[in-house]
Scaffold this active site. Structure first.
Site, PDB file in Angstrom:
ATOM      1  N   SER A   1       0.758  -1.065   0.193  1.00 25.06           N
ATOM      2  CA  SER A   1       0.136  -0.061  -0.019  1.00 25.06           C
ATOM      3  C   SER A   1       0.973   1.277   0.057  1.00 25.06           C
ATOM      4  O   SER A   1       0.468   2.254  -0.639  1.00 25.06           O
ATOM      5  CB  SER A   1      -0.989  -0.051   1.154  1.00 25.06           C
ATOM      6  OG  SER A   1      -1.783  -0.953   1.155  1.00 25.06           O
TER       7      SER A   1
ATOM      8  N   GLN B   1      -9.003   2.295  -0.398  1.00 27.70           N
ATOM      9  CA  GLN B   1      -8.948   2.645  -1.629  1.00 27.70           C
ATOM     10  C   GLN B   1     -10.173   3.424  -2.308  1.00 27.70           C
ATOM     11  O   GLN B   1      -9.784   4.494  -2.760  1.00 27.70           O
ATOM     12  CB  GLN B   1      -9.002   1.334  -2.526  1.00 27.70           C
ATOM     13  CG  GLN B   1      -8.096   0.315  -2.354  1.00 27.70           C
ATOM     14  CD  GLN B   1      -8.120  -1.089  -3.385  1.00 27.70           C
ATOM     15  OE1 GLN B   1      -9.061  -0.988  -3.773  1.00 27.70           O
ATOM     16  NE2 GLN B   1      -7.272  -1.794  -3.061  1.00 27.70           N
TER      17      GLN B   1
ATOM     18  N   ASP C   1      -6.839  -8.058   4.759  1.00 33.01           N
ATOM     19  CA  ASP C   1      -5.894  -9.003   3.777  1.00 33.01           C
ATOM     20  C   ASP C   1      -5.393 -10.166   4.501  1.00 33.01           C
ATOM     21  O   ASP C   1      -4.647 -11.030   4.001  1.00 33.01           O
ATOM     22  CB  ASP C   1      -4.990  -8.287   3.246  1.00 33.01           C
ATOM     23  CG  ASP C   1      -5.335  -7.236   2.403  1.00 33.01           C
ATOM     24  OD1 ASP C   1      -6.251  -7.323   1.797  1.00 33.01           O
ATOM     25  OD2 ASP C   1      -4.649  -6.331   2.069  1.00 33.01           O
TER      26      ASP C   1
ATOM     27  N   ARG D   1     -12.689 -14.354  -1.976  1.00 36.34           N
ATOM     28  CA  ARG D   1     -11.783 -15.118  -0.687  1.00 36.34           C
ATOM     29  C   ARG D   1     -12.606 -15.916   0.247  1.00 36.34           C
ATOM     30  O   ARG D   1     -12.087 -16.739   0.806  1.00 36.34           O
ATOM     31  CB  ARG D   1     -10.878 -14.122  -0.138  1.00 36.34           C
ATOM     32  CG  ARG D   1      -9.758 -13.584  -1.025  1.00 36.34           C
ATOM     33  CD  ARG D   1      -8.929 -12.689  -0.280  1.00 36.34           C
ATOM     34  NE  ARG D   1      -7.678 -12.165  -1.047  1.00 36.34           N
ATOM     35  CZ  ARG D   1      -7.023 -11.225  -1.038  1.00 36.34           C
ATOM     36  NH1 ARG D   1      -7.183 -10.584   0.099  1.00 36.34           N
ATOM     37  NH2 ARG D   1      -5.916 -11.057  -2.028  1.00 36.34           N
TER      38      ARG D   1
END
Ligand code: S3P
Length: 426
Positions: free
Chosen positions: A21, A168, A314, A345
């Protein structure tokens, strides 16, 4: 194909590559700043290479000295020019969403696209608020999916309440807000990672923070900066998990980012019974850095949800792997965002762990894992998703029989030397 066998107890001190990031943001802010930005410990992963290429196509001079040191010669927003080719973001959601915020206010035409995974990921979350700011964006399915075409121009600041906690989305709007008329304010339901805010300050921007919102005044220019990128805690998480999966093991990762918006996985491992020690050592460009040690012991299941989710979004695939070895039930909820990551996921973690004999149920917004179960070697699939590939490889350290991971090349997106480091732990 990556092959991983059962691990033997280890005690290691390691480093991981630079934070993904932060690496993206350093190139982007460097590109729109006036002056030189030198970046050290840049992540030499595929995603960040796409960010470099996009800005080179936009006319920014970026010099590379070896794999992890870069100099970005920013000439301010005026230094960006209309690209004569489409901008390819590869697999990178951060690149496409943050870039859209920059392109929306840049007075020229551009198009952005990426790989098959990017083409499935939702873009309305940024396109819709950017349009409210006055941006002209078109694209597939009315602009809900890439490829997208942007005719940049004048923007006006808005106050936006994002329905999702997404760094984001927040970062895209803050970058657009820098060029907009008036103030742009972004509010989110839970705090997401704040690297953009920290780095904007380091580049000389003024921000106003408070009440779960961040605001930026339009018309500010940035000044080039020296950025040293901390190690990526999301990559370190695979090594911490390895230490928990191989009894008697301990790992220290040095110079890793310990920004509190990213350390949810350490809190959860601790509440599962792991020994976790964090030693802060420094601040690099507004980002706290330290050494983190994790050692195993008997683990118990946990419940994870709410504000914690964006702080470990994540790391959920590898958390699910560790949960298979914990005593009792682990429940992960409020994590529907997992469905729109590089793969779905929730589905891919459940599918792959079941191949190893784990007891995993999918829910509408998470996973339920019953432990402990003994994992069996199997032929697994990354589904083209770097974090699924690494989570399943690490599961191999705890399995009877070898794990083989198909599509392991996806791992180079964020952790190019993962296989070499893992070999040291087998
Ligand atoms: C990122 C934000 C997160 C994270 C992704 C990187 C960033 O995504 O999952 O890997 O660099 O801003 P969302 O903002 O979509 O939650």
């Amino acid at each position: 194909m990556l092959r991983v066998g059962r691990g033997k107890a280890f005690n290691k001190v390691l480093r991981v590559p630079g934070d993904k990031s932060i690496s993206h943001r350093a190139v982007m802010l460097g590109a729109i700043a006036d002056g030189t930005t030198r970046i050290e410990n840049f992540l030499p992963g595929d995603d960040c290479h796409h960010t470099i290429e996009c800005f080179q196509r936009l006319g920014v001079k970026i010099e590379r000295e070896g794999a992890t040191t870069l100099t970005v010669h920013g000439k301010g927003w005026k230094g960006l020019r209309e690209p004569d080719q489409c901008l390819d973001v590869g697999n990178s959601g951060t690149t496409i969403r943050l870039l859209l915020g920059i392109l929306a206010g840049s007075p020229f035409f551009s198009t952005v696209y990426g790989d098959a995974s990017i083409a499935r990921r939702p873009m309305a979350r940024v396109v819709e608020p950017l349009r409210r700011m006055g941006a002209r964006i078109d694209g597939r399915a009315g602009g809900r999916f890439a490829p997208l075409a942007v005719r940049g121009g004048e923007l006006k600041g808005i106050e936006y309440h994002s329905p999702v906690a997404s760094a984001q989305v927040k970062s895209c709007l803050l970058l657009a807000g820098l060029r907009a008329e008036g103030w742009t304010k972004v509010k989110e339901p839970h705090p997401s990672r704040d690297h953009t805010e920290r780095m904007l300050k380091a580049f000389g921007a003024e921000l106003s923070l408070g009440e779960g919102a961040v605001s930026v005044r339009g018309g500010q220019s940035l000044a080039g900066c020296h950025v040293r990128v901390p190690g990526d805690i999301s990559s370190a998480a695979f090594l911490f998990a390895a230490a928990l999966l191989v009894p008697g093991s301990r790992v220290t990762v040095r110079d890793v980012g310990i920004n509190p918006t990213r350390t949810g996985i350490l809190d959860v491992f601790r509440s599962m019974g792991a020994e976790v020690t964090v030693t802060p050592t420094d601040q690099w460009c507004g980002e706290p850095v330290g050494d983190v040690t994790v050692a195993g012991g008997p683990l118990r299941g946990v419940e994870v949800g709410g504000d914690l989710i964006p702080r470990l979004i994540d790391e959920i695939p590898v958390l699910a792997v560790v949960a298979t070895q914990a005593e009792g039930r682990t429940v992960i909820r409020d994590a529907a965002e997992l469905k729109v990551k590089e793969s779905n996921r929730i589905a891919t973690v459940a599918e792959e762990l079941r191949k190893m004999g784990a007891q995993v149920d999918e829910t509408s917004d998470g996973l339920i894992i019953e432990g402990p179960t003994s994992l069996q070697g199997a032929l697994l699939d990354s589904h083209g998703d770097h974090r699924i590939g690494m989570a399943m490889a690490v599961a191999g350290l705890a399995s009877e029989g070898e794990v083989r991971v198909k599509g392991a090349e996806a791992i180079s997106v964020s952790f190019p030397n993962f296989a070499e480091i893992l070999k040291e732990l087998e």
